[in-house]
Write an enzyme that holds these catalytic residues in place. Structure first.
Site: not given
Ligand code: R5P
Length: 288
Positions: A33, A35, A92-93, A125, A166, A190, A192
């Site tokens: 299934d 799992e 990252r969340q 992160h 960044d 940077k 996004r």
């Molecule tokens: C975000 O601040 C992280 O430091 C990375 O820059 C980010 O996760 C990279 O993601 P991607 O490769 O999708 O641009």
């Protein structure tokens, strides 16, 4: 005893070698299934005082497998379970970005804490994610390890610039520069725009004719690195290398970097990929 998750078998082996410890060979399987099943048969006879589970969690299945390994060790009655998360998925969340959103990193940390006495994270992160665990949690910085493949290049870097995409990653660029031994550091700004679209604002640094190493914690879709490489190409940088602790390389990240004109892509073995040029095992071993 070192117990590998299925995504961290080479790293676990390196760690066992560095620590001169036994490497377990778990059973990994999947029921009809879907799992997952993960067991550590040999722990029943060995019952070591301490086991170290080494399991990157880049997927939901990897998380379930880790919980199963931890539970199997608890069931066998081992003394202490130390869980090393070389790469922690969902890290990252780390906040609820909008009302009604989960703090997914906290949910994962709480789940992992149910089966571990101690946790070790490699370059999450944000270091503050360690606070989500209900057990003691150490954070280690493996970025200096990324200097190793650069030192092994056939020709030394020319007037090197260690650059982060960044401001948040400039400490990583500095750590790699310090470990390499020479060079300047700088960072881009940077923005996004979406999950796969970023733009970078170049700094004033002169890059023409120089070798540039772009350093970040993770390469996910590769958008950040590819955009940075493109900007540097436009400004006549010589060789452009990318170095990251976690080479997640989702979707077409690798192709995106190659198309942008990167010289080489380097990562560590927190995620086992063909670009994993260096092991974080010595860094992890120091805190065990
Ligand atoms: C975000 O601040 C992280 O430091 C990375 O820059 C980010 O996760 C990279 O993601 P991607 O490769 O999708 O641009």
């Amino acid at each position: 005893m070192i117990v590998p998750g299925s995504r961290s078998q080479a790293l676990a082996a390196s760690l066992a070698s560095v620590l001169d410890d036994t490497l377990a060979v778990p059973d990994f399987d999947r029921f009809p299934d879907g799992e997952t099943f993960a067991a550590v048969p040999e722990v029943a006879d060995a019952t070591p005082d301490r086991t170290v589970v080494v399991a990157a969690t880049p997927s939901n299945d990897a998380y379930v497998e880790l919980l199963q390994l931890q539970d199997a060790l608890g069931e066998a009655g081992v003394g202490e379970v130390v869980t090393v998360l070389p790469y922690m998925g969902y890290a990252r969340q780390d906040r609820a970005f909008e009302p009604g959103h989960p703090v997914s990193a906290r949910a994962m940390a709480r789940a992992v804490s149910t089966g571990a006495d101690r946790v070790v994270l490699v370059n999450p992160h944000e270091a503050s994610v360690a606070d989500f665990f209900d057990v003691p949690c150490d954070v280690i910085d493996a970025a200096p390890r990324l200097a190793r493949p650069l030192q092994d290049l056939d020709s030394a870097l020319t007037d090197p610039l260690f650059l982060s995409p960044d401001h948040g990653a400039v400490d990583l660029a500095t750590a790699v520069r310090d470990a390499y031994g020479t060079g300047e550091t700088d960072y881009f700004e940077k923005t996004r725009h979406s999950g796969t679209e970023v733009s970078v604002q170049p700094s004033d640094a002169t890059v023409a004719g120089r070798d540039v190493v772009i350093v970040d914690d993770i390469v996910a879709t590769g958008s950040t690195m590819a955009e940075s490489v493109a900007v540097l190409r436009d400004r006549d940088a010589d060789r452009i290398f990318t170095a990251c602790v976690h080479p997640l390389l989702a979707r077409a990240a690798r192709a995106r970097l190659e198309a942008a004109g990167v010289e080489r892509v380097y990562g560590t073995d927190t995620l086992e990929r063909d670009v994993s040029a260096v092991s974080v095992a010595p860094s992890v071993a120091r805190v065990l």
